[in-house]
Design a protein around this motif. Structure first.
Motif, PDB file in Angstrom:
ATOM      1  N   SER A  95       0.832  -1.203   0.000  1.00 56.13           N
ATOM      2  CA  SER A  95       0.000   0.000   0.000  1.00 56.13           C
ATOM      3  C   SER A  95       0.869   1.256   0.000  1.00 56.13           C
ATOM      4  N   ARG A  96       1.919   1.248   0.817  1.00 61.90           N
ATOM      5  CA  ARG A  96       2.842   2.398   0.863  1.00 61.90           C
ATOM      6  C   ARG A  96       3.563   2.586  -0.472  1.00 61.90           C
ATOM      7  N   ALA A  97       3.767   1.496  -1.194  1.00 58.76           N
ATOM      8  CA  ALA A  97       4.448   1.568  -2.499  1.00 58.76           C
ATOM      9  C   ALA A  97       3.510   2.050  -3.601  1.00 58.76           C
ATOM     10  N   GLY A  98       2.245   2.291  -3.251  1.00 60.69           N
ATOM     11  CA  GLY A  98       1.311   2.848  -4.221  1.00 60.69           C
ATOM     12  C   GLY A  98       0.365   1.849  -4.863  1.00 60.69           C
ATOM     13  N   TYR A  99       0.419   0.600  -4.445  1.00 61.81           N
ATOM     14  CA  TYR A  99      -0.506  -0.383  -5.008  1.00 61.81           C
ATOM     15  C   TYR A  99      -1.844  -0.277  -4.284  1.00 61.81           C
ATOM     16  N   GLU A 100      -2.917  -0.149  -5.060  1.00 61.46           N
ATOM     17  CA  GLU A 100      -4.243  -0.027  -4.458  1.00 61.46           C
ATOM     18  C   GLU A 100      -4.749  -1.356  -3.927  1.00 61.46           C
ATOM     19  N   SER A 101      -4.208  -2.448  -4.474  1.00 54.21           N
ATOM     20  CA  SER A 101      -4.675  -3.766  -4.083  1.00 54.21           C
ATOM     21  C   SER A 101      -3.541  -4.774  -4.220  1.00 54.21           C
ATOM     22  N   THR A 102      -3.669  -5.874  -3.482  1.00 58.68           N
ATOM     23  CA  THR A 102      -2.689  -6.958  -3.538  1.00 58.68           C
ATOM     24  C   THR A 102      -3.431  -8.262  -3.772  1.00 58.68           C
ATOM     25  N   ARG A 103      -2.847  -9.117  -4.571  1.00 62.50           N
ATOM     26  CA  ARG A 103      -3.380 -10.476  -4.688  1.00 62.50           C
ATOM     27  C   ARG A 103      -2.215 -11.448  -4.498  1.00 62.50           C
ATOM     28  N   ALA A 104      -2.488 -12.499  -3.766  1.00 62.92           N
ATOM     29  CA  ALA A 104      -1.432 -13.463  -3.451  1.00 62.92           C
ATOM     30  C   ALA A 104      -1.979 -14.871  -3.553  1.00 62.92           C
ATOM     31  N   CYS A 105      -1.094 -15.786  -3.882  1.00 61.32           N
ATOM     32  CA  CYS A 105      -1.463 -17.199  -3.813  1.00 61.32           C
ATOM     33  C   CYS A 105      -0.301 -17.952  -3.178  1.00 61.32           C
ATOM     34  N   GLY A 106      -0.654 -18.829  -2.248  1.00 67.66           N
ATOM     35  CA  GLY A 106       0.346 -19.602  -1.531  1.00 67.66           C
ATOM     36  C   GLY A 106       0.073 -21.087  -1.654  1.00 67.66           C
ATOM     37  N   ASP A 107       1.100 -21.826  -2.034  1.00 67.67           N
ATOM     38  CA  ASP A 107       1.000 -23.288  -2.103  1.00 67.67           C
ATOM     39  C   ASP A 107       1.222 -23.816  -0.693  1.00 67.67           C
ATOM     40  N   MET A 108       0.245 -24.530  -0.182  1.00 66.58           N
ATOM     41  CA  MET A 108       0.261 -24.948   1.218  1.00 66.58           C
ATOM     42  C   MET A 108       0.959 -26.288   1.445  1.00 66.58           C
ATOM     43  N   VAL A 109       1.686 -26.774   0.459  1.00 66.16           N
ATOM     44  CA  VAL A 109       2.365 -28.071   0.566  1.00 66.16           C
ATOM     45  C   VAL A 109       3.372 -28.104   1.721  1.00 66.16           C
ATOM     46  N   TRP A 110       3.872 -26.956   2.131  1.00 66.90           N
ATOM     47  CA  TRP A 110       4.825 -26.889   3.254  1.00 66.90           C
ATOM     48  C   TRP A 110       4.235 -27.523   4.516  1.00 66.90           C
ATOM     49  N   ALA A 111       2.912 -27.462   4.670  1.00 75.37           N
ATOM     50  CA  ALA A 111       2.268 -27.985   5.877  1.00 75.37           C
ATOM     51  C   ALA A 111       2.385 -29.502   5.989  1.00 75.37           C
ATOM     52  N   LEU A 112       2.698 -30.158   4.888  1.00 72.40           N
ATOM     53  CA  LEU A 112       2.831 -31.622   4.900  1.00 72.40           C
ATOM     54  C   LEU A 112       4.152 -32.077   5.513  1.00 72.40           C
ATOM     55  N   LYS A 113       5.053 -31.149   5.754  1.00 69.02           N
ATOM     56  CA  LYS A 113       6.349 -31.506   6.338  1.00 69.02           C
ATOM     57  C   LYS A 113       6.238 -31.775   7.835  1.00 69.02           C
ATOM     58  N   ASN A 114       5.068 -31.443   8.410  1.00 65.10           N
ATOM     59  CA  ASN A 114       4.816 -31.642   9.846  1.00 65.10           C
ATOM     60  C   ASN A 114       5.938 -31.087  10.722  1.00 65.10           C
ATOM     61  N   LEU A 115       6.363 -29.888  10.381  1.00 67.11           N
ATOM     62  CA  LEU A 115       7.377 -29.190  11.175  1.00 67.11           C
ATOM     63  C   LEU A 115       6.724 -28.632  12.434  1.00 67.11           C
ATOM     64  N   PRO A 116       7.533 -28.276  13.433  1.00 69.43           N
ATOM     65  CA  PRO A 116       6.952 -27.685  14.646  1.00 69.43           C
ATOM     66  C   PRO A 116       6.052 -26.503  14.300  1.00 69.43           C
ATOM     67  N   GLY A 117       4.893 -26.445  14.934  1.00 68.76           N
ATOM     68  CA  GLY A 117       3.955 -25.357  14.723  1.00 68.76           C
ATOM     69  C   GLY A 117       2.914 -25.615  13.649  1.00 68.76           C
ATOM     70  N   THR A 118       3.086 -26.687  12.877  1.00 68.58           N
ATOM     71  CA  THR A 118       2.134 -26.974  11.803  1.00 68.58           C
ATOM     72  C   THR A 118       0.716 -27.141  12.338  1.00 68.58           C
ATOM     73  N   ASP A 119       0.607 -27.532  13.593  1.00 71.97           N
ATOM     74  CA  ASP A 119      -0.728 -27.697  14.192  1.00 71.97           C
ATOM     75  C   ASP A 119      -1.463 -26.366  14.353  1.00 71.97           C
ATOM     76  N   GLU A 120      -0.783 -25.236  14.067  1.00 78.12           N
ATOM     77  CA  GLU A 120      -1.414 -23.911  14.122  1.00 78.12           C
ATOM     78  C   GLU A 120      -2.013 -23.503  12.771  1.00 78.12           C
ATOM     79  N   LEU A 121      -1.987 -24.407  11.798  1.00 81.57           N
ATOM     80  CA  LEU A 121      -2.450 -24.084  10.449  1.00 81.57           C
ATOM     81  C   LEU A 121      -3.904 -23.589  10.436  1.00 81.57           C
ATOM     82  N   LEU A 122      -4.796 -24.305  11.102  1.00 88.39           N
ATOM     83  CA  LEU A 122      -6.208 -23.915  11.083  1.00 88.39           C
ATOM     84  C   LEU A 122      -6.431 -22.570  11.765  1.00 88.39           C
TER      85      LEU A 122
END
Length: 195
Positions: A95-122
């Motif tokens: 927003s500070r850089a002048g963009y009126e809107s942001t769109r993002a997409c994240g691949d959630m495959v990282w959650a399958l690694k069952n690393l510490p904290g993954t139980d906080e996904l929900l």
């Protein structure tokens, strides 16, 4: 908008996200993709082959491709609050850089690694519904339906007000308001996410 994308192949995923990314770039929105670092070259090649002029967009800063290892699971752990704050700062910076809107997409495959904290996904997914109304943003969380367990996908569906079905975004009738869901998150099973 906070959107859940369930995909059964990379081809199906790209059929949805390529037009999503292109539209954002054409509207001069900030566009962010988060995926495993080892997929960046393939991802950029796929976008280029489908008409996204990423070299120019990357150098201008309008388009960013980030690694899961430097975002979701930085330092080998996931922390819902830390990721929430990082995303919030990213939206404020855009927003500070002048963009009126942001769109993002994240691949959630990282959650399958069952690393510490993954139980906080929900909890994290539910909390994003408190963040999105404060910003002009749309987020697609991409889940491979062949990798996550059915029970995890059912729980994930509860955390997204919108869902992609047959390539179209629609309201999710299974959505549960974030505060209600977060307060009951301790009732979710904390078993393995994999199928």
């Amino acid at each position: 908008m906070h959107i859940c994308g369930f995909f059964d192949s990379k081809e199906q995923q790209y059929e949805v996200i390529i037009p999503y990314i292109l539209e954002g770039l054409e509207k001069n929105e900030k566009v962010i993709n988060i995926l495993e670092g080892n997929r960046h070259s393939e991802h950029c090649r796929c976008l280029t082959n489908n008409g996204v002029s990423i070299t120019e967009k990357l150098s201008s800063g309008q388009f960013e491709v980030l690694a899961s290892e430097n975002t979701y699971i930085k330092d080998g752990t996931f922390a819902a609050e830390k990721m929430y704050k990082m995303l919030e700062q990213t939206l404020l910076s855009a927003s500070r850089a002048g963009y009126e809107s942001t769109r993002a997409c994240g691949d959630m495959v990282w959650a399958l690694k069952n690393l510490p904290g993954t139980d906080e996904l929900l909890e994290y997914e539910a909390s994003l519904n408190l963040l999105t109304p404060k910003h002009s943003v749309s987020l697609i969380c991409m889940y491979d339906i062949n990798s996550f367990s059915q029970s995890t996908l059912t729980d994930i569906l509860l955390t997204h007000p919108y869902v992609i079905k047959d390539g179209k975004i629609s309201k999710n009738p299974n959505y549960v308001e974030p505060l209600a869901l977060i307060s009951s998150v301790s009732n979710f099973p904390s078993g393995p996410l994999k199928s």
